[in-house]
Design an enzyme around this catalytic site. Structure first.
Site, PDB file in Angstrom:
ATOM      1  N   ARG A   1     -41.913  15.944  25.826  1.00  0.00           N
ATOM      2  CA  ARG A   1     -40.763  16.543  25.149  1.00  0.00           C
ATOM      3  C   ARG A   1     -41.175  17.351  23.925  1.00  0.00           C
ATOM      4  NH1 ARG A   1     -36.948  11.252  25.445  1.00  0.00           N
ATOM      5  NH2 ARG A   1     -36.358  11.362  27.632  1.00  0.00           N
TER       6      ARG A   1
ATOM      7  N   ARG B   1     -36.107  19.974  21.316  1.00  0.00           N
ATOM      8  CA  ARG B   1     -35.652  18.797  20.571  1.00  0.00           C
ATOM      9  C   ARG B   1     -35.914  18.884  19.074  1.00  0.00           C
ATOM     10  NH1 ARG B   1     -36.067  13.148  23.474  1.00  0.00           N
ATOM     11  NH2 ARG B   1     -33.887  13.118  22.870  1.00  0.00           N
TER      12      ARG B   1
ATOM     13  N   ARG C   1     -30.868  27.043  21.156  1.00  0.00           N
ATOM     14  CA  ARG C   1     -29.870  26.202  21.797  1.00  0.00           C
ATOM     15  C   ARG C   1     -28.481  26.381  21.191  1.00  0.00           C
ATOM     16  NH1 ARG C   1     -30.312  21.536  24.330  1.00  0.00           N
ATOM     17  NH2 ARG C   1     -28.053  21.813  24.379  1.00  0.00           N
TER      18      ARG C   1
ATOM     19  N   ASP D   1     -35.576  20.156  33.021  1.00  0.00           N
ATOM     20  CA  ASP D   1     -34.981  18.821  32.984  1.00  0.00           C
ATOM     21  C   ASP D   1     -35.136  18.212  34.369  1.00  0.00           C
ATOM     22  OD1 ASP D   1     -32.943  17.133  31.104  1.00  0.00           O
ATOM     23  OD2 ASP D   1     -32.502  16.820  33.222  1.00  0.00           O
TER      24      ASP D   1
ATOM     25  N   TYR E   1     -29.937   8.023  38.506  1.00  0.00           N
ATOM     26  CA  TYR E   1     -28.903   8.905  37.943  1.00  0.00           C
ATOM     27  C   TYR E   1     -27.792   9.162  38.964  1.00  0.00           C
ATOM     28  CZ  TYR E   1     -31.576   9.999  33.726  1.00  0.00           C
ATOM     29  OH  TYR E   1     -32.231   9.910  32.524  1.00  0.00           O
TER      30      TYR E   1
END
Length: 357
Positions: free
Chosen positions: A34, A38, A47, A83, A158
């Site tokens: 990551r 972030r 973003r 992702d 998920y």
């Protein structure tokens, strides 16, 4: 018949590629899970104008975000900004990434008919990912690019839970009570995972990592029965590309041997180790000739520089002990992903420190 695999870039000076292949690198290689996004202010600025999923399907944005930590931190590998649910979108699954929640599935998969209705990956829908890889291969110079995907079990969790889950209760219930439905789902997800990684490999990534983030929720016996055969198919299907392959999960101390076993066909096999297990201990658990990646606790990065330096040095020392104990090599990384509140300057300093050692 499969067409010949794309020729790989020749990166003889890469510390990352040297370490994972069992050669002596010129410095301890370091990158962070990551790292693309972030914590970086330049990522947050982008973003503010683009949502997560839109960014994952914009080749220019993927390229820019992937490059940001390479420019800022001088890490030894880039990891593709994406992702793990992107291939599910490519297979027509209706989902969204909800801020402060994670992936949310509009219609969870819970019955045999739900599984039967699932589609295969449409490679055209993920073409922007391939386009981004091609841009990055040109832009990164001698820095290797790691492609990635979620493992079938983590994707299944998920899909069945409908989103992130603490206990994976519905997932385990299907697995144990309806094994035929479970294996049918895992077979479909295996094909989707292989297809998504093939798109990246054909476009030119230098290595891949498969995130089985939630496999640590399983016992070793259940992992052997319900997960390992499908993960093995993923790595076996991609062995002909001849790239290093990494397998990573969280809380997987008891599974490390089994997770390394599925990497057997890989040209260079790497197992990611979280912060709960020492690297030297992990070296005794994985298959011979496996390199290790990890495993600084991400929370240590909030503890102030004296504690961070001690912990980083300890990881490097543990990595050396692991190599002495039979690991093929060691790549410095975190034991999971960079937390959003992490000071980017601290990450830069950690890279500099590790390189100095």
């Amino acid at each position: 018949m499969d067409k010949p695999a794309r020729a790989r870039r020749d990166l003889p000076d890469s510390p990352y590629l040297a370490a994972v292949a069992g050669r002596k690198p010129r410095r301890v290689p370091v990158w962070f899970m990551r790292q693309a996004g972030r914590s970086l202010p330049e990522y947050r600025a982008l973003r503010a104008q683009h949502n997560m999923l839109a960014a994952c399907f914009d080749a220019d944005l993927v390229c820019e975000i992937t490059m940001q930590p390479v420019r800022r931190h001088d890490v030894d590998a880039a990891i593709l900004f994406s992702d793990i649910v992107v291939p599910l979108l490519g297979a027509g699954v209706d989902l969204d990434i909800v801020p402060n929640v994670g992936p949310v599935i509009a219609a969870p998969v819970r019955t045999a008919s739900d599984v039967e209705a699932m589609k295969t990956l449409d490679s055209q829908r993920v073409q922007p990912v391939a386009d981004a890889v091609k841009l990055l291969v040109s832009a990164l110079g001698d820095v290797p690019l790691i492609g990635f995907a979620g493992a079938p079990f983590t994707l299944a969790s998920y899909l069945i839970e409908g989103g992130p889950s603490r206990h994976h209760a519905r997932t385990k219930a299907m697995m144990l009570a309806e094994p035929a439905t479970w294996h049918a789902l895992m077979e479909k997800l295996t094909e989707i995972t292989v297809g998504f990684l093939r798109v990246q490999l054909e476009a030119g990534v230098d290595a891949i990592q498969v995130f089985d983030s939630w496999a640590g929720a399983l016992s070793l016996a259940d992992y052997h029965t319900y997960v390992q055969p499908h993960s093995a198919r993923v790595f076996g299907a991609l062995a002909r590309y001849g790239v290093p392959m990494t397998h990573f999960g969280v809380g997987t101390a008891e599974l490390l041997g089994a997770m390394s076993a599925v990497l057997k066909p890989a040209a260079a096999a790497v197992v990611g180790v979280d912060w709960r297990t020492g690297l030297a201990d992990a070296a005794a658990r994985v298959a011979p000739g496996t390199a290790l990646q990890g495993n600084l606790d991400p929370v240590v990065l909030f503890a102030g520089w004296p504690a961070i330096e001690r912990a980083a040095r300890a990881v490097v020392d543990d990595g050396r002990r692991a190599v002495d104990a039979g690991a093929a090599g060691h790549v410095f990384n975190l034991g999971h992903g960079v937390l959003p509140e992490t000071d980017p300057g601290v990450l830069t300093d950690v890279v500099s420190l590790v390189h100095s050692l």
